[in-house]
Design a protein around this motif. Structure first.
Motif, PDB file in Angstrom:
ATOM      1  N   ASP A   9     -12.385 -31.177  77.142  1.00 31.01           N
ATOM      2  CA  ASP A   9     -12.914 -32.200  76.110  1.00 31.01           C
ATOM      3  C   ASP A   9     -11.747 -32.058  75.212  1.00 31.01           C
ATOM      4  O   ASP A   9     -11.109 -30.996  75.075  1.00 31.01           O
ATOM      5  N   ASP A  10     -11.496 -33.139  74.213  1.00 26.92           N
ATOM      6  CA  ASP A  10     -10.386 -33.052  73.134  1.00 26.92           C
ATOM      7  C   ASP A  10     -11.153 -32.463  71.998  1.00 26.92           C
ATOM      8  O   ASP A  10     -10.182 -32.440  70.867  1.00 26.92           O
ATOM      9  N   HIS A  11     -12.227 -32.295  71.825  1.00 25.03           N
ATOM     10  CA  HIS A  11     -13.046 -31.714  70.565  1.00 25.03           C
ATOM     11  C   HIS A  11     -13.238 -30.144  70.878  1.00 25.03           C
ATOM     12  O   HIS A  11     -14.109 -29.716  71.579  1.00 25.03           O
ATOM     13  N   PRO A  12     -12.277 -29.309  70.176  1.00 21.48           N
ATOM     14  CA  PRO A  12     -12.888 -27.858  70.332  1.00 21.48           C
ATOM     15  C   PRO A  12     -13.996 -27.452  69.936  1.00 21.48           C
ATOM     16  O   PRO A  12     -14.580 -26.424  70.593  1.00 21.48           O
ATOM     17  N   PHE A  13     -14.735 -28.035  68.889  1.00 23.62           N
ATOM     18  CA  PHE A  13     -16.178 -27.580  68.721  1.00 23.62           C
ATOM     19  C   PHE A  13     -17.063 -27.795  70.049  1.00 23.62           C
ATOM     20  O   PHE A  13     -17.888 -26.775  70.044  1.00 23.62           O
ATOM     21  N   LEU A  14     -17.017 -29.112  70.589  1.00 23.00           N
ATOM     22  CA  LEU A  14     -17.957 -29.120  71.840  1.00 23.00           C
ATOM     23  C   LEU A  14     -17.435 -28.172  73.077  1.00 23.00           C
ATOM     24  O   LEU A  14     -18.097 -27.602  73.426  1.00 23.00           O
ATOM     25  N   ARG A  15     -16.048 -27.937  73.067  1.00 26.27           N
ATOM     26  CA  ARG A  15     -15.575 -26.956  74.187  1.00 26.27           C
ATOM     27  C   ARG A  15     -16.339 -25.607  73.764  1.00 26.27           C
ATOM     28  O   ARG A  15     -16.835 -25.069  74.725  1.00 26.27           O
ATOM     29  N   ALA A  39      -6.113 -30.884  82.638  1.00 22.37           N
ATOM     30  CA  ALA A  39      -7.173 -30.406  83.405  1.00 22.37           C
ATOM     31  C   ALA A  39      -6.750 -30.635  84.899  1.00 22.37           C
ATOM     32  O   ALA A  39      -7.253 -29.707  85.685  1.00 22.37           O
ATOM     33  N   VAL A  40      -6.251 -31.652  85.238  1.00 20.76           N
ATOM     34  CA  VAL A  40      -5.873 -31.667  86.709  1.00 20.76           C
ATOM     35  C   VAL A  40      -4.791 -30.277  86.962  1.00 20.76           C
ATOM     36  O   VAL A  40      -4.976 -29.803  88.141  1.00 20.76           O
ATOM     37  N   GLN A  41      -4.031 -30.112  86.376  1.00 16.81           N
ATOM     38  CA  GLN A  41      -3.188 -28.837  86.551  1.00 16.81           C
ATOM     39  C   GLN A  41      -3.853 -27.470  86.484  1.00 16.81           C
ATOM     40  O   GLN A  41      -3.749 -26.708  87.383  1.00 16.81           O
ATOM     41  N   LYS A  42      -4.902 -27.341  85.586  1.00 16.76           N
ATOM     42  CA  LYS A  42      -5.655 -26.177  85.746  1.00 16.76           C
ATOM     43  C   LYS A  42      -6.778 -26.060  86.778  1.00 16.76           C
ATOM     44  O   LYS A  42      -7.091 -25.033  87.327  1.00 16.76           O
ATOM     45  N   ALA A  43      -7.217 -27.260  87.082  1.00 20.33           N
ATOM     46  CA  ALA A  43      -8.060 -27.386  88.422  1.00 20.33           C
ATOM     47  C   ALA A  43      -7.352 -26.800  89.504  1.00 20.33           C
ATOM     48  O   ALA A  43      -7.725 -26.079  90.579  1.00 20.33           O
ATOM     49  N   ASP A  49     -15.534 -23.438  90.105  1.00 19.64           N
ATOM     50  CA  ASP A  49     -16.699 -23.894  90.786  1.00 19.64           C
ATOM     51  C   ASP A  49     -17.094 -25.065  90.261  1.00 19.64           C
ATOM     52  O   ASP A  49     -17.688 -26.068  90.931  1.00 19.64           O
ATOM     53  N   LEU A  50     -16.875 -25.178  88.873  1.00 18.42           N
ATOM     54  CA  LEU A  50     -17.526 -26.349  88.093  1.00 18.42           C
ATOM     55  C   LEU A  50     -16.479 -26.733  87.013  1.00 18.42           C
ATOM     56  O   LEU A  50     -15.976 -26.265  86.242  1.00 18.42           O
ATOM     57  N   ILE A  51     -16.471 -28.092  86.915  1.00 15.49           N
ATOM     58  CA  ILE A  51     -15.744 -28.648  85.709  1.00 15.49           C
ATOM     59  C   ILE A  51     -16.686 -29.651  84.925  1.00 15.49           C
ATOM     60  O   ILE A  51     -17.468 -30.394  85.605  1.00 15.49           O
ATOM     61  N   ILE A  52     -16.701 -29.535  83.573  1.00 14.22           N
ATOM     62  CA  ILE A  52     -17.582 -30.426  82.854  1.00 14.22           C
ATOM     63  C   ILE A  52     -16.414 -31.298  81.889  1.00 14.22           C
ATOM     64  O   ILE A  52     -15.635 -30.713  81.174  1.00 14.22           O
ATOM     65  N   LEU A  53     -16.592 -32.210  82.247  1.00 13.78           N
ATOM     66  CA  LEU A  53     -15.529 -33.344  81.767  1.00 13.78           C
ATOM     67  C   LEU A  53     -15.932 -34.405  80.865  1.00 13.78           C
ATOM     68  O   LEU A  53     -16.984 -35.293  80.930  1.00 13.78           O
ATOM     69  N   ASP A  54     -15.302 -34.784  79.766  1.00 15.60           N
ATOM     70  CA  ASP A  54     -15.524 -35.991  79.101  1.00 15.60           C
ATOM     71  C   ASP A  54     -14.683 -37.084  79.482  1.00 15.60           C
ATOM     72  O   ASP A  54     -13.698 -36.887  80.216  1.00 15.60           O
ATOM     73  N   LEU A  55     -15.217 -38.392  79.498  1.00 16.77           N
ATOM     74  CA  LEU A  55     -14.494 -39.387  80.165  1.00 16.77           C
ATOM     75  C   LEU A  55     -13.234 -40.004  78.825  1.00 16.77           C
ATOM     76  O   LEU A  55     -12.184 -40.376  79.350  1.00 16.77           O
TER      77      LEU A  55
END
Length: 209
Positions: A9-15, A39-43, A49-55
């Protein structure tokens, strides 16, 4: 078992909020990314085991991230956490390979329930109104138009509607300027619209931005 997670997510507070929730669920190794390329590189490197992802993230949208992660044949599960309308995006996320879809406008416990469900190998998507609900002809036709767009066409439409230039969109989606011009022409043809102004109004009307 020590589970690993990646928050995109591009919002630090939400992360930070999601990180706190994941710790409560027993995740001990939690990484973060603020854009799709990272995200793709870190994955690929971290194999969470889990990715929580904003669109709505820069440098590859969330749908593109899901498809690229799945193309890597990683075993990670994906939950989409977004402000986008589920009517238009939950089915797309499911087709791309996500196992859950949670709206940012909901309560935090909805995400918690989704994490529990997905980590137990259940999918978790919102129940949408049935098609038997009467819609006026314009709304019905415009929903069909949105459904006719590919994931990438929809992402280009959103960015055009937000007022971004072709060059900016190309940089943001890691595509060439020529490719974006092609998508722009294709969108005008598919939507039967002659200008970006009309496309922007269409996007606003259908809550795509």
């Amino acid at each position: 078992m020590n589970y690993k997670a990646l928050i995109v997510d591009d919002h630090p507070f939400l992360r930070q909020t999601v990180r706190f929730l994941l710790k409560q669920e027993g995740f001990t190794d939690i990484d973060e990314a603020g854009n799709g390329a990272d995200a793709v590189q870190k994955a690929r490197e971290g194999r969470p085991d889990l990715i929580i992802l904003d669109l709505a993230i820069p440098k590859l949208g969330g749908l593109e991230v899901i498809s690229r992660v799945k193309a890597l044949s990683l075993s990670c599960k994906v939950i989409v956490l977004t402000g986008f309308m589920p009517e238009f995006f939950s089915a797309r996320c499911m087709r791309a390979g996500a196992m859950g879809f949670v709206s940012k406008t909901g309560e935090l416990d909805e995400l918690q329930k989704a994490i529990k469900a997905v980590m137990s190998n259940y999918s978790c998507f919102p129940r949408l109104p049935t098609s038997s609900v009467r819609r006026d002809d314009l709304q019905s036709t415009e929903m069909q138009l949105v459904e006719s767009l590919s994931d990438r066409e929809l992402e280009v439409l959103r960015k055009l509607a937000l007022g971004l230039s072709n060059n900016r969109i190309a940089d943001d989606m890691l595509l060439s300027h020529k490719t974006i011009s092609t998508y722009k022409t294709r969108l005008k043809d598919k939507l039967c619209m002659s200008s970006v102004v009309h496309m922007a109004k269409f996007a606003q009307r259908n809550h795509l931005i």
